[in-house]
Design an enzyme around this catalytic site. Sequence first.
Site, PDB file in Angstrom:
ATOM      1  N   GLU A 117      -2.424  18.961   5.123  1.00  0.00           N
ATOM      2  CA  GLU A 117      -1.173  18.727   5.067  1.00  0.00           C
ATOM      3  C   GLU A 117      -0.257  19.878   5.021  1.00  0.00           C
ATOM      4  OE1 GLU A 117      -0.834  15.991   1.851  1.00  0.00           O
ATOM      5  OE2 GLU A 117      -1.982  14.456   2.955  1.00  0.00           O
ATOM      6  N   LYS A 119       2.628  21.768   3.149  1.00  0.00           N
ATOM      7  CA  LYS A 119       3.013  21.848   1.715  1.00  0.00           C
ATOM      8  C   LYS A 119       4.549  22.084   1.557  1.00  0.00           C
ATOM      9  CE  LYS A 119       2.188  23.639  -3.266  1.00  0.00           C
ATOM     10  NZ  LYS A 119       3.503  23.834  -3.477  1.00  0.00           N
ATOM     11  N   ASP A 121       8.386  22.156   0.755  1.00  0.00           N
ATOM     12  CA  ASP A 121       8.963  22.927  -0.071  1.00  0.00           C
ATOM     13  C   ASP A 121      10.488  22.168  -0.549  1.00  0.00           C
ATOM     14  OD1 ASP A 121       9.232  24.958  -1.973  1.00  0.00           O
ATOM     15  OD2 ASP A 121      10.013  26.478  -0.621  1.00  0.00           O
ATOM     16  N   TYR A 229       2.946  11.551   0.129  1.00  0.00           N
ATOM     17  CA  TYR A 229       1.640  12.293   0.370  1.00  0.00           C
ATOM     18  C   TYR A 229       0.511  11.749  -0.704  1.00  0.00           C
ATOM     19  CZ  TYR A 229       3.643  15.499  -3.194  1.00  0.00           C
ATOM     20  OH  TYR A 229       4.330  16.105  -4.596  1.00  0.00           O
ATOM     21  N   LYS A 318      -1.268  29.314   0.031  1.00  0.00           N
ATOM     22  CA  LYS A 318      -0.183  29.672   0.329  1.00  0.00           C
ATOM     23  C   LYS A 318       0.243  30.718   1.657  1.00  0.00           C
ATOM     24  CE  LYS A 318       2.414  28.145  -3.220  1.00  0.00           C
ATOM     25  NZ  LYS A 318       2.957  28.957  -3.868  1.00  0.00           N
ATOM     26  N   CYS A 412      34.048  58.380   9.394  1.00  0.00           N
ATOM     27  CA  CYS A 412      32.502  57.987   9.858  1.00  0.00           C
ATOM     28  C   CYS A 412      31.603  58.738   9.431  1.00  0.00           C
ATOM     29  CB  CYS A 412      32.508  58.234  11.620  1.00  0.00           C
ATOM     30  SG  CYS A 412      30.980  58.059  12.478  1.00  0.00           S
ATOM     31  N   CYS A 415      30.088  61.253  12.163  1.00  0.00           N
ATOM     32  CA  CYS A 415      30.682  62.371  12.881  1.00  0.00           C
ATOM     33  C   CYS A 415      32.107  62.658  12.201  1.00  0.00           C
ATOM     34  CB  CYS A 415      31.243  61.715  14.496  1.00  0.00           C
ATOM     35  SG  CYS A 415      32.258  60.676  14.590  1.00  0.00           S
ATOM     36  N   CYS A 430      34.267  53.391  14.222  1.00  0.00           N
ATOM     37  CA  CYS A 430      34.620  54.670  14.105  1.00  0.00           C
ATOM     38  C   CYS A 430      35.267  55.074  15.224  1.00  0.00           C
ATOM     39  CB  CYS A 430      33.293  55.535  14.143  1.00  0.00           C
ATOM     40  SG  CYS A 430      33.118  57.059  14.889  1.00  0.00           S
ATOM     41  N   CYS A 436      30.995  60.799  18.758  1.00  0.00           N
ATOM     42  CA  CYS A 436      29.980  60.349  17.646  1.00  0.00           C
ATOM     43  C   CYS A 436      28.585  60.328  18.164  1.00  0.00           C
ATOM     44  CB  CYS A 436      30.634  59.177  17.167  1.00  0.00           C
ATOM     45  SG  CYS A 436      29.560  58.389  15.937  1.00  0.00           S
TER      46      CYS A 436
HETATM   47  S1  IVH Z   1      -0.377  16.759  -3.665  1.00  0.00           S
HETATM   48  C1  IVH Z   1      -2.728  15.967  -7.251  1.00  0.00           C
HETATM   49  N1  IVH Z   1       0.591  17.224  -1.472  1.00  0.00           N
HETATM   50  O1  IVH Z   1       3.388  20.728  -4.534  1.00  0.00           O
HETATM   51  C2  IVH Z   1      -2.179  16.745  -6.153  1.00  0.00           C
HETATM   52  N2  IVH Z   1       1.616  18.063  -3.096  1.00  0.00           N
HETATM   53  O2  IVH Z   1       2.108  22.084  -6.930  1.00  0.00           O
HETATM   54  C3  IVH Z   1      -0.708  16.732  -6.446  1.00  0.00           C
HETATM   55  N3  IVH Z   1       3.710  19.430  -2.538  1.00  0.00           N
HETATM   56  O3  IVH Z   1       4.196  19.053  -7.258  1.00  0.00           O
HETATM   57  C4  IVH Z   1       0.114  17.061  -5.100  1.00  0.00           C
HETATM   58  N4  IVH Z   1       3.619  19.125  -0.544  1.00  0.00           N
HETATM   59  O4  IVH Z   1       5.762  18.876  -5.202  1.00  0.00           O
HETATM   60  C5  IVH Z   1       0.736  17.397  -2.579  1.00  0.00           C
HETATM   61  N5  IVH Z   1       1.211  17.475   0.899  1.00  0.00           N
HETATM   62  C6  IVH Z   1       1.521  17.668  -0.477  1.00  0.00           C
HETATM   63  C7  IVH Z   1       2.537  18.702  -1.055  1.00  0.00           C
HETATM   64  C8  IVH Z   1       2.444  18.701  -2.594  1.00  0.00           C
HETATM   65  C9  IVH Z   1       4.486  19.730  -1.445  1.00  0.00           C
HETATM   66  C10 IVH Z   1       4.218  19.823  -3.936  1.00  0.00           C
HETATM   67  C11 IVH Z   1       4.192  18.932  -4.970  1.00  0.00           C
HETATM   68  C12 IVH Z   1       3.672  19.197  -6.344  1.00  0.00           C
HETATM   69  C13 IVH Z   1       3.349  20.606  -5.971  1.00  0.00           C
HETATM   70  C14 IVH Z   1       2.106  20.896  -6.609  1.00  0.00           C
END
Ligand code: IVH
Length: 676
Positions: A117, A119, A121, A229, A318, A412, A415, A430, A436
């Site tokens: 999935e 991650k 933000d 999730y 990451k 400038c 020049c 300028c 220039c």
């Molecule tokens: S699973 C036991 N799935 O990442 C697993 N976390 O450092 C718990 N996050 O606090 C999290 N996308 O805010 C999971 N697809 C995803 C996620 C996700 C973002 C964040 C979440 C959590 C942090 C974990």
Amino acid sequence: MAVTVEERIGKLREQIRYHNHRYHVLDDPEVPDAEYDRLVRELRALEDEHPSLVTPDSPTQRVGDTPVSAFGTVEHRLPMLSLDNAFGEEELRDFHRRIVERLDLGESAADLEYAAEPKLDGAAVSVMYESGRLVRAATRGDGTTGEDITHNVRTIDSVPLTLRGAAYPDLLEVRGEVFMPKEGFETYNRRAAEAGEKTFVNPRNAAAGSLRQLDPRLTAARPLDMYVYSVGVVEGGELPDTHSDTLLRLAEWGLKTCPDSDVVAGVEGCLGYYGRIGARRSTLPYEIDGVVYKVNSLRLQRDLGFVSRAPRWAIAHKYPAQEEMTVVKGVEFQVGRTGALTPVARLDPVFVGGVTVSNATLHNIDELHRKDVRRGDTVIIRRAGDVIPEVVSVVKSRRPRGARAVQLPVRCPVCDSRVVREEDEAVARCTGGLFCSAQRIESLKHFVSRKAMDIDGLGAKVIEQLVTLDRVKTPADLFSLTGEELLELERMGEKSVENLLAAVEKARSTTLPRFLYALGIRDVGEATAQSLARHFGGFDALANATEEALQAVPDVGPVVARRIVEFFAEPHNTAVIVELRARGVEWPETEPAATPPEAGPLTGMTVVLTGTLSSMTRDEAKQKIIDMGGKVTGSVSKRTKYVVHGDKAGSKLSKAEELGVETLDEAAFLDLLSRS
Ligand code: IVH
């Protein structure tokens, strides 16, 4: 049989919930907004008449009107864990190896299923449903105790107040990420900036900040979304035995899950997913900082268990950070082709967004002053996708004592000519013109560029050398370069010299629009050059035209007309043109376009195109609009007549809606064309 008020209210709520789900969760509305609005209005009217029939889970009750005075606390019955990180392929392989060993998988390691999935933000949130009704929402907090943000989470349209169907557990805690989609973030920030209010640094802060409002009406005004999730507490019901099937089940109950999740096999599958999402990162509608892999089998998850605060069965992989901190070594001003001075921050090199960055533009002097970047400052640098790196903000607490604000130079830096800033202009320039060397270098780069004279092989480094040696003073000098002198230059071998000379030779035969564009007259872009060429047919007629005559050209207003006349009134400009022609630069001339296009249905109107049309290219659409007497511009303003939007239309469409500008989808646009 007569329908009772209760029955009608029940029916309306059911319909509204259905359409909410189609619109906010599935992104697939079934009825026009007007129909939806009618249902909501009818329900509101009935509830106003019969206040005793109002229930907290009614779709009218998302936004409460009483602010809370402080956040209550919520104990998480099961801790909300965090994830370990893998910062590269090696760390991911280590993670996989540990699992394979613990589970003793042997040969079948490569087949181990992972749910993969993005991650997201944003901010982690837990939402509790009792008998299918949303009763509590909380932040993660320290993982054991969070804050009660029920009043705010209720305002997020994609979070159902009641679950769909009937087969859900009596008690169901879902967990997921609340986030602000990129587009909503940009629109929100633009409006906030216009209103002189505080803007958010990034979508993550925007989401977290919005959830921490005491007044739910403020949260409701923020464009938040939530993807679920995982699950927490489950009582009185069964869930499937894999993570991916659990997500599908949650979706059936009306919860919104991320559409970009997948199931992959082994570590190679994970790496493939990482690459695919990485390639899409900058175009995904939401911000991510990595991807997450979770062992898909819940039985294997249980076997693996946890270490301190993180599960052994999941890891976050990451991407390179898009924001980093570094120190400003100095602020310098770069001089562009038209003399515009652009402040640039010189940085201690920093690795961000996958590349090492040592400069970041500050766009113009107002931006420099607004961000107040000073030498010695610690700044946050952002580089997202292929976008040029920029300074997001200054970490004021780290400013060295005595750091002085940067002033616009009076002369400038290249020049030493005077620098002027016209009233109402964000740009300072300028006044040195082609005296220039910076402007000369930039003009030459423009002259040889692909859409201008298209002289391949004449890169920036070669031009800089030729200007510094004073061998090339004007574009005409490019046409007298010899092989011997080019061979003297750095980085030029026999083959590249030969290619360059051939490219110069080829460029001698050009077209009038290319030539006009190459001259670099301010505000005469490619499209204007084409209109001018079509209208006048020949060069001399254009060069001798009055401002009035020029304004008869579609696309040319008073400012551009003045710039053209000023350009040709300058003796050194005409001298260069005479010389270019003497050196053999030529183009076919045509008859002037007989008359300006007949007044068409779009005469005097400005149209903006956004997104992709399925029946024609952007250029074809543009030509059709011009043929109808209209003008195509890039940005939406109150003066825009129509915004034509195709697939994947972006912020221009929302801008139009905001300004009340009429929008046309592809069908409506085709309809308009058929009327011409
Ligand atoms: S699973 C036991 N799935 O990442 C697993 N976390 O450092 C718990 N996050 O606090 C999290 N996308 O805010 C999971 N697809 C995803 C996620 C996700 C973002 C964040 C979440 C959590 C942090 C974990």
